[in-house]
Motif scaffolding. Structure first.
Motif, PDB file in Angstrom:
ATOM      1  N   ALA A   3       0.840  -1.195   0.000  1.00 25.62           N
ATOM      2  CA  ALA A   3       0.000   0.000   0.000  1.00 25.62           C
ATOM      3  C   ALA A   3       0.875   1.246   0.000  1.00 25.62           C
ATOM      4  N   ALA A   4       0.483   2.227  -0.784  1.00 27.81           N
ATOM      5  CA  ALA A   4       1.189   3.510  -0.846  1.00 27.81           C
ATOM      6  C   ALA A   4       0.576   4.463   0.177  1.00 27.81           C
ATOM      7  N   PRO A   5       1.399   5.208   0.922  1.00 27.46           N
ATOM      8  CA  PRO A   5       0.855   6.148   1.907  1.00 27.46           C
ATOM      9  C   PRO A   5       0.161   7.327   1.242  1.00 27.46           C
ATOM     10  N   VAL A   6      -0.930   7.773   1.858  1.00 25.79           N
ATOM     11  CA  VAL A   6      -1.673   8.935   1.375  1.00 25.79           C
ATOM     12  C   VAL A   6      -2.002   9.828   2.565  1.00 25.79           C
ATOM     13  N   ASP A   7      -2.277  11.101   2.286  1.00 24.79           N
ATOM     14  CA  ASP A   7      -2.561  12.073   3.342  1.00 24.79           C
ATOM     15  C   ASP A   7      -4.035  12.133   3.710  1.00 24.79           C
ATOM     16  N   VAL A   8      -4.900  11.622   2.827  1.00 29.02           N
ATOM     17  CA  VAL A   8      -6.342  11.560   3.113  1.00 29.02           C
ATOM     18  C   VAL A   8      -6.866  10.220   2.629  1.00 29.02           C
ATOM     19  N   VAL A   9      -7.949   9.759   3.227  1.00 28.88           N
ATOM     20  CA  VAL A   9      -8.569   8.510   2.780  1.00 28.88           C
ATOM     21  C   VAL A   9      -9.254   8.764   1.433  1.00 28.88           C
ATOM     22  N   PRO A  10      -8.893   8.031   0.387  1.00 24.90           N
ATOM     23  CA  PRO A  10      -9.520   8.267  -0.923  1.00 24.90           C
ATOM     24  C   PRO A  10     -10.987   7.861  -0.910  1.00 24.90           C
ATOM     25  N   GLU A  11     -11.803   8.620  -1.631  1.00 31.63           N
ATOM     26  CA  GLU A  11     -13.237   8.331  -1.721  1.00 31.63           C
ATOM     27  C   GLU A  11     -13.612   8.023  -3.155  1.00 31.63           C
ATOM     28  N   SER A  12     -14.286   6.887  -3.354  1.00 32.28           N
ATOM     29  CA  SER A  12     -14.756   6.491  -4.673  1.00 32.28           C
ATOM     30  C   SER A  12     -15.713   5.319  -4.501  1.00 32.28           C
ATOM     31  N   PRO A  13     -16.748   5.231  -5.311  1.00 33.04           N
ATOM     32  CA  PRO A  13     -17.694   4.115  -5.190  1.00 33.04           C
ATOM     33  C   PRO A  13     -17.079   2.757  -5.521  1.00 33.04           C
ATOM     34  N   ASP A  14     -15.905   2.762  -6.167  1.00 31.42           N
ATOM     35  CA  ASP A  14     -15.288   1.476  -6.509  1.00 31.42           C
ATOM     36  C   ASP A  14     -14.216   1.064  -5.505  1.00 31.42           C
ATOM     37  N   LEU A  15     -14.204   1.716  -4.321  1.00 24.81           N
ATOM     38  CA  LEU A  15     -13.205   1.403  -3.307  1.00 24.81           C
ATOM     39  C   LEU A  15     -13.832   0.751  -2.078  1.00 24.81           C
ATOM     40  N   LEU A  16     -13.080  -0.176  -1.475  1.00 22.46           N
ATOM     41  CA  LEU A  16     -13.388  -0.755  -0.171  1.00 22.46           C
ATOM     42  C   LEU A  16     -12.358  -0.252   0.834  1.00 22.46           C
ATOM     43  N   HIS A  17     -12.757  -0.140   2.094  1.00 20.14           N
ATOM     44  CA  HIS A  17     -11.856   0.338   3.138  1.00 20.14           C
ATOM     45  C   HIS A  17     -11.814  -0.681   4.275  1.00 20.14           C
ATOM     46  N   GLU A  18     -10.609  -0.880   4.828  1.00 19.53           N
ATOM     47  CA  GLU A  18     -10.396  -1.825   5.919  1.00 19.53           C
ATOM     48  C   GLU A  18      -9.561  -1.160   7.014  1.00 19.53           C
ATOM     49  N   PRO A  19      -9.719  -1.567   8.278  1.00 17.38           N
ATOM     50  CA  PRO A  19      -8.832  -1.066   9.325  1.00 17.38           C
ATOM     51  C   PRO A  19      -7.392  -1.501   9.063  1.00 17.38           C
ATOM     52  N   LYS A  20      -6.460  -0.623   9.392  1.00 19.22           N
ATOM     53  CA  LYS A  20      -5.035  -0.973   9.311  1.00 19.22           C
ATOM     54  C   LYS A  20      -4.595  -1.417  10.704  1.00 19.22           C
ATOM     55  N   TRP A  21      -4.390  -2.728  10.857  1.00 19.09           N
ATOM     56  CA  TRP A  21      -4.091  -3.297  12.167  1.00 19.09           C
ATOM     57  C   TRP A  21      -2.635  -3.089  12.557  1.00 19.09           C
ATOM     58  N   ASP A  22      -2.407  -2.961  13.852  1.00 19.52           N
ATOM     59  CA  ASP A  22      -1.058  -2.759  14.381  1.00 19.52           C
ATOM     60  C   ASP A  22      -0.468  -4.121  14.739  1.00 19.52           C
ATOM     61  N   GLY A  23       0.096  -4.790  13.730  1.00 17.79           N
ATOM     62  CA  GLY A  23       0.662  -6.114  13.960  1.00 17.79           C
ATOM     63  C   GLY A  23       1.736  -6.429  12.949  1.00 17.79           C
ATOM     64  N   TRP A  24       1.914  -7.717  12.663  1.00 21.53           N
ATOM     65  CA  TRP A  24       2.901  -8.168  11.674  1.00 21.53           C
ATOM     66  C   TRP A  24       2.170  -8.713  10.451  1.00 21.53           C
ATOM     67  N   ARG A  25       2.484  -8.164   9.302  1.00 23.10           N
ATOM     68  CA  ARG A  25       1.959  -8.683   8.036  1.00 23.10           C
ATOM     69  C   ARG A  25       2.479 -10.108   7.844  1.00 23.10           C
ATOM     70  N   CYS A  26       1.616 -10.992   7.404  1.00 24.19           N
ATOM     71  CA  CYS A  26       2.001 -12.397   7.306  1.00 24.19           C
ATOM     72  C   CYS A  26       1.249 -13.086   6.177  1.00 24.19           C
ATOM     73  N   ILE A  27       1.983 -13.846   5.358  1.00 22.55           N
ATOM     74  CA  ILE A  27       1.394 -14.743   4.366  1.00 22.55           C
ATOM     75  C   ILE A  27       1.444 -16.156   4.956  1.00 22.55           C
ATOM     76  N   ALA A  28       0.308 -16.850   4.946  1.00 23.77           N
ATOM     77  CA  ALA A  28       0.229 -18.195   5.505  1.00 23.77           C
ATOM     78  C   ALA A  28      -0.008 -19.210   4.396  1.00 23.77           C
ATOM     79  N   PHE A  29       0.815 -20.264   4.362  1.00 23.57           N
ATOM     80  CA  PHE A  29       0.713 -21.332   3.374  1.00 23.57           C
ATOM     81  C   PHE A  29       0.250 -22.609   4.087  1.00 23.57           C
ATOM     82  N   ARG A  30      -0.926 -23.118   3.706  1.00 21.69           N
ATOM     83  CA  ARG A  30      -1.394 -24.399   4.242  1.00 21.69           C
ATOM     84  C   ARG A  30      -0.889 -25.479   3.308  1.00 21.69           C
ATOM     85  N   GLU A  31       0.259 -26.050   3.672  1.00 20.38           N
ATOM     86  CA  GLU A  31       0.901 -27.051   2.833  1.00 20.38           C
ATOM     87  C   GLU A  31       0.407 -28.451   3.188  1.00 20.38           C
ATOM     88  N   THR A  32       0.723 -29.414   2.352  1.00 23.94           N
ATOM     89  CA  THR A  32       0.252 -30.785   2.574  1.00 23.94           C
ATOM     90  C   THR A  32       0.730 -31.343   3.907  1.00 23.94           C
TER      91      THR A  32
END
Length: 334
Positions: A3-32
């Motif tokens: 995600a690129a930082p912005v100074d204001v929350v962008p507004e548009s009907p084609d956008l979804l917004h989510e909370p930005k959580w204070d944690g560690w970004r993680c990709i999880a792989f469910r392997e065999t």
């Protein structure tokens, strides 16, 4: 995907917004044969989160998830508890029991059987993610989403304090998942507040950055963070306002500054421990107005803050107490 930082929350009907959580970004792989957790920087986090890997084992093989690892404490996210996972050693299982983690999920990269869904629109990936997690353990949660800007405003004004979110991430409803590309936007909630200048890097006459502090309830000046590099104009201004330590009559020896020099590496609050920081101690009598985000732990801002201006009208005793030790310690939300 980033995600690129912005100074204001962008507004548009084609956008979804989510909370930005204070944690560690993680990709999880469910392997065999198990589960693999990978940080944004490519670090293997699997062994530090047995509670999360146990939960992900309930999902079908081939699934790949994207989300944020967080730990709740008294209703707020606690970043410091995440860091303790890495250093807990033999105490890890006790820590897992006392402070369980959660994996807040916001995207699906591969569905059951390893079906890659990167090219599907976000809206369809979301439907699949919700279906996948319908009967999953409670530690696997789907992040809230909205197109309602009134709800976004409520998150920023209420959840920042109540739940510890850092801001809002905005994404296109029809957007593909593009690894490595900054195709999302992130708005960080920021505060305007004050801190006491206790040191500088560089020199007093030509400071590079400021080292900041606040008093705790016992009246001790505690280190709370460091500024971004100062501009040329800010350096010139501060050069005439900062003073070296002054001898005091009640000291029998040299003047004692409340912080060690160099500043211990562990005080930075970062996951990867940097080197101790050399700095010049100054008389802790100057007050600086700063612009900071709301991510902190151990009473310190985790990210560098922005110096705004000198506050000659304020006494050091007018500055809010150490982060977390008083009501309203977030300052004025901006």
């Amino acid at each position: 995907m980033l995600a690129a930082p912005v100074d204001v929350v962008p507004e548009s009907p084609d956008l979804l917004h989510e909370p930005k959580w204070d944690g560690w970004r993680c990709i999880a792989f469910r392997e065999t044969d198990g589960v693999y957790l990978q940080s944004r920087a490519g670090r293997n986090l699997t062994t530090y989160f047995p509670d999360i890997t146990r939960a992900i084992r309930t999902l079908p093989h081939g699934v790949v998830l994207d989300g944020e690892l967080i730990v709740w404490e008294r209703g707020r996210t606690n970043f410091a508890q995440l860091q303790r996972r890495v250093t807990a050693g033999r105490g890890l299982l006790r820590l897992v029991h006392d402070c369980p983690a959660h994996y807040v999920l916001f995207d699906l990269l591969a569905d059951a059987g390893g079906q890659v869904v990167l090219n599907l629109p976000l809206s369809e990936r979301r439907v699949r993610l919700e279906r996948l997690l319908a009967d999953a353990p409670a530690q696997l949660a789907v992040t809230p989403q909205t197109t309602d800007m009134r709800l976004v405003a409520d998150w920023l004004l209420t959840w920042t304090v109540a739940a510890g979110i850092e801001g809002v991430v905005s994404k296109r409803l029809a957007g593909r998942y593009e690894p490595g590309r900054r195709g999302w936007w992130k708005f960080r909630t920021r505060i305007v507040t004050e801190a006491i200048v206790g040191g500088v890097t560089g020199s007093i006459r030509n400071p590079d950055t400021l080292l900041l502090g606040r008093f705790d309830r016992r009246g001790r000046l505690r280190y709370t963070g460091r500024t971004h590099p100062l501009t040329g104009l800010q350096r010139t201004e501060l050069a005439g306002l900062l003073s070296p330590l002054r001898p005091r009559q009640h000291y029998s020896a040299a003047v004692v500054h409340p912080w060690p020099e160099p500043l211990p590496a562990s005080w930075s609050g970062q996951l990867d421990r940097p080197e101790p920081l050399r700095y010049v101690q100054v008389e802790p009598s100057a007050v600086a107005e700063i612009d900071a985000d709301v991510a902190f732990e151990h009473g310190r801002w985790r990210h560098r803050v922005r110096y705004a201006r000198f506050r000659p009208d304020m006494s050091v005793y007018d500055v809010p107490l150490l982060l977390g030790e008083e009501e309203g310690y977030f300052g004025d939300l901006g």
